[in-house]
Scaffold this active site. Sequence first.
Site, PDB file in Angstrom:
ATOM      1  N   ARG A  29       0.821  -1.228   0.000  1.00 26.16           N
ATOM      2  CA  ARG A  29       0.000   0.000   0.000  1.00 26.16           C
ATOM      3  C   ARG A  29       0.850   1.270   0.000  1.00 26.16           C
ATOM      4  NH1 ARG A  29      -5.576  -0.495   1.829  1.00 26.16           N
ATOM      5  NH2 ARG A  29      -6.271  -2.391   0.813  1.00 26.16           N
TER       6      ARG A  29
ATOM      7  N   ARG B 214      -3.824   6.543   0.448  1.00 25.89           N
ATOM      8  CA  ARG B 214      -4.358   7.768   1.050  1.00 25.89           C
ATOM      9  C   ARG B 214      -3.405   8.563   1.927  1.00 25.89           C
ATOM     10  NH1 ARG B 214      -9.660   4.656   2.851  1.00 25.89           N
ATOM     11  NH2 ARG B 214      -7.959   3.189   3.077  1.00 25.89           N
TER      12      ARG B 214
ATOM     13  N   ARG C 168      -7.313  10.974  -6.522  1.00 22.46           N
ATOM     14  CA  ARG C 168      -8.473  10.176  -6.096  1.00 22.46           C
ATOM     15  C   ARG C 168      -9.758  10.998  -6.081  1.00 22.46           C
ATOM     16  NH1 ARG C 168     -12.165   7.601  -5.028  1.00 22.46           N
ATOM     17  NH2 ARG C 168     -12.589   6.101  -3.387  1.00 22.46           N
TER      18      ARG C 168
ATOM     19  N   ASP D 104      -6.547  -3.737  -7.329  1.00 19.77           N
ATOM     20  CA  ASP D 104      -7.063  -4.328  -6.098  1.00 19.77           C
ATOM     21  C   ASP D 104      -7.279  -5.813  -6.305  1.00 19.77           C
ATOM     22  OD1 ASP D 104      -8.137  -3.185  -3.358  1.00 19.77           O
ATOM     23  OD2 ASP D 104      -9.396  -4.875  -3.907  1.00 19.77           O
TER      24      ASP D 104
ATOM     25  N   TYR E 298     -14.454 -12.543   0.452  1.00 16.90           N
ATOM     26  CA  TYR E 298     -15.212 -11.325   0.102  1.00 16.90           C
ATOM     27  C   TYR E 298     -16.435 -11.666  -0.756  1.00 16.90           C
ATOM     28  CZ  TYR E 298     -11.417  -8.591   2.045  1.00 16.90           C
ATOM     29  OH  TYR E 298     -10.517  -8.048   2.912  1.00 16.90           O
TER      30      TYR E 298
HETATM   31  O1  CP3 Z   1       0.140   0.172  -3.212  1.00 17.08           O
HETATM   32  C1  CP3 Z   1      -0.262  -1.015  -3.275  1.00 17.08           C
HETATM   33  O2  CP3 Z   1      -0.003  -1.877  -2.404  1.00 17.08           O
HETATM   34  C2  CP3 Z   1      -1.014  -1.448  -4.523  1.00 17.08           C
HETATM   35  C3  CP3 Z   1      -2.429  -1.366  -4.485  1.00 17.08           C
HETATM   36  C4  CP3 Z   1      -3.268  -2.292  -3.617  1.00 17.08           C
HETATM   37  C5  CP3 Z   1      -4.540  -1.888  -3.123  1.00 17.08           C
HETATM   38  N1  CP3 Z   1      -5.146  -2.968  -2.553  1.00 17.08           N
HETATM   39  C6  CP3 Z   1      -5.101  -0.526  -3.289  1.00 17.08           C
HETATM   40  C7  CP3 Z   1      -6.234  -0.104  -2.431  1.00 17.08           C
HETATM   41  C8  CP3 Z   1      -3.089  -3.636  -3.223  1.00 17.08           C
HETATM   42  C9  CP3 Z   1      -1.890  -4.560  -3.417  1.00 17.08           C
HETATM   43  C10 CP3 Z   1      -4.299  -4.039  -2.566  1.00 17.08           C
HETATM   44  C11 CP3 Z   1      -4.519  -5.424  -2.061  1.00 17.08           C
HETATM   45  C12 CP3 Z   1      -5.732  -5.717  -1.282  1.00 17.08           C
HETATM   46  N2  CP3 Z   1      -7.000  -5.203  -1.448  1.00 17.08           N
HETATM   47  C13 CP3 Z   1      -5.794  -6.693  -0.252  1.00 17.08           C
HETATM   48  C14 CP3 Z   1      -4.650  -7.585   0.180  1.00 17.08           C
HETATM   49  C15 CP3 Z   1      -3.721  -6.891   1.111  1.00 17.08           C
HETATM   50  C16 CP3 Z   1      -4.345  -6.553   2.451  1.00 17.08           C
HETATM   51  O3  CP3 Z   1      -4.488  -5.340   2.708  1.00 17.08           O
HETATM   52  O4  CP3 Z   1      -4.634  -7.462   3.226  1.00 17.08           O
HETATM   53  C17 CP3 Z   1      -7.113  -6.709   0.238  1.00 17.08           C
HETATM   54  C18 CP3 Z   1      -7.667  -7.594   1.349  1.00 17.08           C
HETATM   55  C19 CP3 Z   1      -7.868  -5.784  -0.531  1.00 17.08           C
HETATM   56  C20 CP3 Z   1      -9.333  -5.488  -0.443  1.00 17.08           C
HETATM   57  C21 CP3 Z   1      -9.597  -4.072  -0.109  1.00 17.08           C
HETATM   58  N3  CP3 Z   1      -9.345  -3.010  -0.942  1.00 17.08           N
HETATM   59  C22 CP3 Z   1     -10.155  -3.561   1.095  1.00 17.08           C
HETATM   60  C23 CP3 Z   1     -10.554  -4.399   2.290  1.00 17.08           C
HETATM   61  C24 CP3 Z   1     -10.244  -2.175   0.943  1.00 17.08           C
HETATM   62  C25 CP3 Z   1     -10.887  -1.188   1.897  1.00 17.08           C
HETATM   63  C26 CP3 Z   1     -10.004  -0.851   3.037  1.00 17.08           C
HETATM   64  C27 CP3 Z   1      -9.349   0.470   2.844  1.00 17.08           C
HETATM   65  O5  CP3 Z   1      -8.138   0.575   3.093  1.00 17.08           O
HETATM   66  O6  CP3 Z   1     -10.056   1.421   2.427  1.00 17.08           O
HETATM   67  C28 CP3 Z   1      -9.697  -1.835  -0.323  1.00 17.08           C
HETATM   68  C29 CP3 Z   1      -9.568  -0.470  -0.923  1.00 17.08           C
HETATM   69  C30 CP3 Z   1      -8.220  -0.050  -1.388  1.00 17.08           C
HETATM   70  N4  CP3 Z   1      -7.366  -0.820  -2.128  1.00 17.08           N
HETATM   71  C31 CP3 Z   1      -7.627   1.242  -1.202  1.00 17.08           C
HETATM   72  C32 CP3 Z   1      -6.384   1.203  -1.850  1.00 17.08           C
HETATM   73  C33 CP3 Z   1      -5.395   2.331  -1.990  1.00 17.08           C
HETATM   74  C34 CP3 Z   1      -8.262   2.417  -0.488  1.00 17.08           C
HETATM   75  C35 CP3 Z   1      -9.384   2.972  -1.314  1.00 17.08           C
HETATM   76  C36 CP3 Z   1      -9.396   4.475  -1.540  1.00 17.08           C
HETATM   77  O7  CP3 Z   1      -8.366   5.089  -1.852  1.00 17.08           O
HETATM   78  O8  CP3 Z   1     -10.499   5.013  -1.473  1.00 17.08           O
END
Ligand code: CP3
Length: 338
Positions: A18, A22, A31, A68, A144
Amino acid sequence: METLNGLPTGRPPIWLMRQAGRYLPEYREVRKDAGTFLDLCYTPDLAAEVTLQPIRRYGFDAAIIFSDILVIPDALGQPVSFREGVGPVLEEIKAVTELTSLDENRLSEHLYPVYTALRTVRTELPGDTTLIGFAGAPWTVATYMVEGGTSRDFAKTKCWAFSAPGEFGQLIDILVSSITNHLISQVEAGADVLQIFDSWAGMLPETAFDQWCVDPITRIVSGVKEKQPEIPIIVFPRLAGHRYLKVAEIEGVAAVSLDQTVSLEWVQKNLQNKVVVQGNLDPIYLLAGGDAMRAEAERILKSLSPGPFIFNLGHGVLPPTPLDNVSELCEIVTGWQG
Ligand code: CP3
């Protein structure tokens, strides 16, 4: 890439899960005008831009494509949305008969923007920066799809997997094949390395861990390697404890990514002689910063950098993380002379 290929590098490489997100003001800026989170993922120029932002700011050794793990159900025809403060929302799968509505033929067209973004990043990335493609593992993605979002106890998914493994296995089979194809396409688009995220692997009891974490990942790794024999694959079976060993022993796995709970002494003795290890700074240390962060980063470097090691967090960067803490962490790792 050198670390994954067994070559000496002087100091360990660093990237952060990540690292695009944000906590970066430039991410929040993109965003805000991008529409939904998935619109951002599916607009190649914007996805490429946010992938490159942390590289420009911090010079990490690797970029991870901005996407994602839930683009897979979305591409299969189970639409995903993200709600502020709630997380992902899907209409949950309630019966095996609903699996027929998942259509693998939609996959490559739906995910085409991800591959376009990878191609763009590849052309703009400094030559010595590794490009990482990724996907979720079948078990984590399935949670999910069956829960309809995030869960505390995964009761629906586990009940289905425990009581009707044949039915649940049909969902896992669809995911194994979709995820394998998605990973191969990312390599074709320019990814140098792949990471498989099994964020909820640790929720599985012993037999189920073999059945729903180890076995599907083994099939994916062998399927990807059949087409792309040279591609290094990192697996992140979060909270798997001593069962990290089973994942490290999967044929073709180059590295495992460690969450913050594993004992580093155990890792040195049991994992580093088999695979490269990555991790495992608790993201809260990065949030806290200061002496606490420095001491913990140095403890990890002292323990793991004599062996093959990639510095990373035990889970993703948290949104309130101060920017200066990230620069300081980069300085600690890039200045390390262990
Ligand atoms: O920079 C990176 O690592 C690359 C991008 C990336 C994202 N998600 C962007 C993202 C990666 C590799 C992921 C993987 C991901 N997504 C996982 C596995 C890793 C982990 O965290 O356990 C999982 C379970 C998800 C599912 C997911 N996506 C959730 C549960 C959420 C909501 C939680 C949150 O942080 O808001 C997301 C959204 C998400 N994926 C965001 C980002 C940057 C935030 C959304 C936003 O910017 O509005």
